[in-house]
Design a protein around this motif. Structure first.
Motif, PDB file in Angstrom:
ATOM      1  N   UNK A   1      12.329  22.298 -35.610  1.00 11.02           N
ATOM      2  CA  UNK A   1      12.261  22.553 -34.168  1.00 11.02           C
ATOM      3  C   UNK A   1      11.308  21.609 -33.439  1.00 11.02           C
ATOM      4  N   UNK A   2      10.656  20.707 -34.173  1.00 15.23           N
ATOM      5  CA  UNK A   2       9.749  19.713 -33.594  1.00 15.23           C
ATOM      6  C   UNK A   2       8.625  20.377 -32.790  1.00 15.23           C
ATOM      7  N   UNK A   3       8.030  21.361 -33.400  1.00 11.22           N
ATOM      8  CA  UNK A   3       6.997  22.146 -32.728  1.00 11.22           C
ATOM      9  C   UNK A   3       5.768  22.243 -33.624  1.00 11.22           C
ATOM     10  N   UNK A   4       4.566  22.272 -33.014  1.00  8.81           N
ATOM     11  CA  UNK A   4       3.388  22.618 -33.801  1.00  8.81           C
ATOM     12  C   UNK A   4       2.259  23.107 -32.905  1.00  8.81           C
ATOM     13  N   UNK A   5       1.324  23.805 -33.543  1.00  7.70           N
ATOM     14  CA  UNK A   5       0.137  24.299 -32.859  1.00  7.70           C
ATOM     15  C   UNK A   5      -1.052  24.135 -33.802  1.00  7.70           C
ATOM     16  N   UNK A   6      -2.167  23.667 -33.265  1.00 10.97           N
ATOM     17  CA  UNK A   6      -3.387  23.447 -34.044  1.00 10.97           C
ATOM     18  C   UNK A   6      -4.511  24.274 -33.435  1.00 10.97           C
ATOM     19  N   UNK A   7      -5.234  25.001 -34.285  1.00 10.62           N
ATOM     20  CA  UNK A   7      -6.309  25.865 -33.806  1.00 10.62           C
ATOM     21  C   UNK A   7      -7.536  25.661 -34.696  1.00 10.62           C
ATOM     22  N   UNK A   8      -8.650  25.221 -34.098  1.00  9.64           N
ATOM     23  CA  UNK A   8      -9.905  25.052 -34.827  1.00  9.64           C
ATOM     24  C   UNK A   8     -10.946  26.004 -34.265  1.00  9.64           C
ATOM     25  N   UNK A   9     -11.572  26.779 -35.148  1.00  6.33           N
ATOM     26  CA  UNK A   9     -12.588  27.742 -34.738  1.00  6.33           C
ATOM     27  C   UNK A   9     -13.968  27.205 -35.122  1.00  6.33           C
ATOM     28  N   UNK A  10     -14.892  27.219 -34.164  1.00  7.50           N
ATOM     29  CA  UNK A  10     -16.227  26.676 -34.386  1.00  7.50           C
ATOM     30  C   UNK A  10     -17.306  27.744 -34.508  1.00  7.50           C
ATOM     31  N   UNK A  11     -16.992  28.999 -34.183  1.00  8.43           N
ATOM     32  CA  UNK A  11     -18.013  30.046 -34.178  1.00  8.43           C
ATOM     33  C   UNK A  11     -17.753  31.191 -35.150  1.00  8.43           C
ATOM     34  N   UNK A  12     -16.498  31.544 -35.369  1.00  3.06           N
ATOM     35  CA  UNK A  12     -16.192  32.675 -36.238  1.00  3.06           C
ATOM     36  C   UNK A  12     -15.176  32.251 -37.296  1.00  3.06           C
ATOM     37  N   UNK A  13     -14.767  33.195 -38.117  1.00  6.39           N
ATOM     38  CA  UNK A  13     -13.841  32.896 -39.204  1.00  6.39           C
ATOM     39  C   UNK A  13     -12.385  33.080 -38.802  1.00  6.39           C
ATOM     40  N   UNK A  14     -12.142  33.614 -37.613  1.00  6.52           N
ATOM     41  CA  UNK A  14     -10.775  33.874 -37.182  1.00  6.52           C
ATOM     42  C   UNK A  14     -10.037  32.577 -36.884  1.00  6.52           C
ATOM     43  N   UNK A  15      -8.764  32.517 -37.251  1.00  9.61           N
ATOM     44  CA  UNK A  15      -7.974  31.307 -36.988  1.00  9.61           C
ATOM     45  C   UNK A  15      -6.715  31.628 -36.191  1.00  9.61           C
ATOM     46  N   UNK A  16      -6.818  32.624 -35.331  1.00 15.39           N
ATOM     47  CA  UNK A  16      -5.659  32.924 -34.478  1.00 15.39           C
ATOM     48  C   UNK A  16      -6.120  33.427 -33.120  1.00 15.39           C
ATOM     49  N   UNK A  17      -5.473  32.909 -32.084  1.00 17.74           N
ATOM     50  CA  UNK A  17      -5.639  33.445 -30.734  1.00 17.74           C
ATOM     51  C   UNK A  17      -4.412  33.042 -29.935  1.00 17.74           C
ATOM     52  N   UNK A  18      -3.771  33.989 -29.289  1.00 19.07           N
ATOM     53  CA  UNK A  18      -2.519  33.737 -28.595  1.00 19.07           C
ATOM     54  C   UNK A  18      -2.787  33.085 -27.237  1.00 19.07           C
ATOM     55  N   UNK A  19      -2.987  31.784 -27.258  1.00 21.06           N
ATOM     56  CA  UNK A  19      -3.321  31.045 -26.039  1.00 21.06           C
ATOM     57  C   UNK A  19      -2.190  31.107 -25.020  1.00 21.06           C
ATOM     58  N   UNK A  20      -0.951  31.040 -25.484  1.00 18.98           N
ATOM     59  CA  UNK A  20       0.200  31.113 -24.571  1.00 18.98           C
ATOM     60  C   UNK A  20       0.178  32.395 -23.756  1.00 18.98           C
ATOM     61  N   UNK A  21      -0.119  33.482 -24.435  1.00 18.25           N
ATOM     62  CA  UNK A  21      -0.054  34.800 -23.805  1.00 18.25           C
ATOM     63  C   UNK A  21      -1.207  35.015 -22.827  1.00 18.25           C
TER      64      UNK A  21
END
Length: 226
Positions: A192-212
């Protein structure tokens, strides 16, 4: 002739004043708020009040300040608040606006949305969302497969190590890495030629729904990120 010359001078002036983004956002090295401002990013700020109760039932209040920087320009939402341009979640409420903003995403942003969030002036996370990858945009890296991700950082001699899911079996997370010692998660689809990159600098979580929460026409409530 005179009017033509004046018009050319104005156009050249506007072009020369336009801020050019020179940051390589695919590196995990932290950037400062000033660097983002200097590279033409839009700033969105607000504070959040946390109410905590101690053992004697007295309420303790603390203020958390958020500063979000984005390559997406601002607009007024239905409540008159200044937000990033709405890019998703229209729910057929405004087809004209949806088409206009879809054009902006594809043709002005080259289908790439870049988001940085600072909490109390400390870099919290970075998110890069590429709606549709197109080879013609040379400044946009192709992260549509695991192999391409590893190859990119190897080519720059930047440390990239998979995150172990099960230490006993050696099973790894297919889309999670430690890149230059920063935990980074990728969602990608070569088909689908799609990607998303998420880097966390403060906590251990690696997900946040930025679109929403950032690009849906409203101000995000961030209390669950504390």
């Amino acid at each position: 002739m005179k009017n033509t010359i004046i018009l050319l001078i104005i156009l050249l002036s506007l072009f020369s004043c336009r801020k050019r983004d020179t940051i390589n956002h695919y590196l995990t090295k932290p950037v400062t708020q000033q660097e983002l401002i200097d590279n033409g990013f839009y700033k969105y700020s607000y504070t959040y009040t946390i109410d905590d109760k101690d053992k004697v039932d007295d309420t303790i209040r603390s203020i958390v300040k958020y500063d979000m920087y984005s390559n997406v320009k601002s607009e007024r939402n239905k409540e008159g608040k200044l937000c990033p341009t709405q890019l998703w979640n229209f729910y057929n409420e405004d087809s004209i606006k949806e088409k206009k903003n879809a054009y902006y995403l594809k043709n002005k942003l080259d289908s790439r949305v870049i988001t940085y969030l600072f909490r109390n002036d400390s870099l919290f996370y970075k998110n890069i969302h590429v709606e549709v990858f197109d080879n013609k945009h040379k400044e946009i890296v192709d992260f549509t497969s695991r192999g391409k991700i590893i190859k990119y950082y190897d080519s720059l001699k930047i440390s990239i190590k998979p995150v172990i899911k099960n230490s006993k079996t050696g099973e790894i997370y297919p889309g999670q890495f430690m890149i230059d010692n920063y935990k980074t998660r990728f969602y990608f689809s070569e088909k689908e030629k799609y990607y998303e990159m998420f880097t966390n600098y403060l906590t251990n979580s690696t997900y946040y729904n930025v679109r929403e929460y950032w690009y849906s026409g409203h101000i995000s409530e961030m209390h669950y990120l504390l």
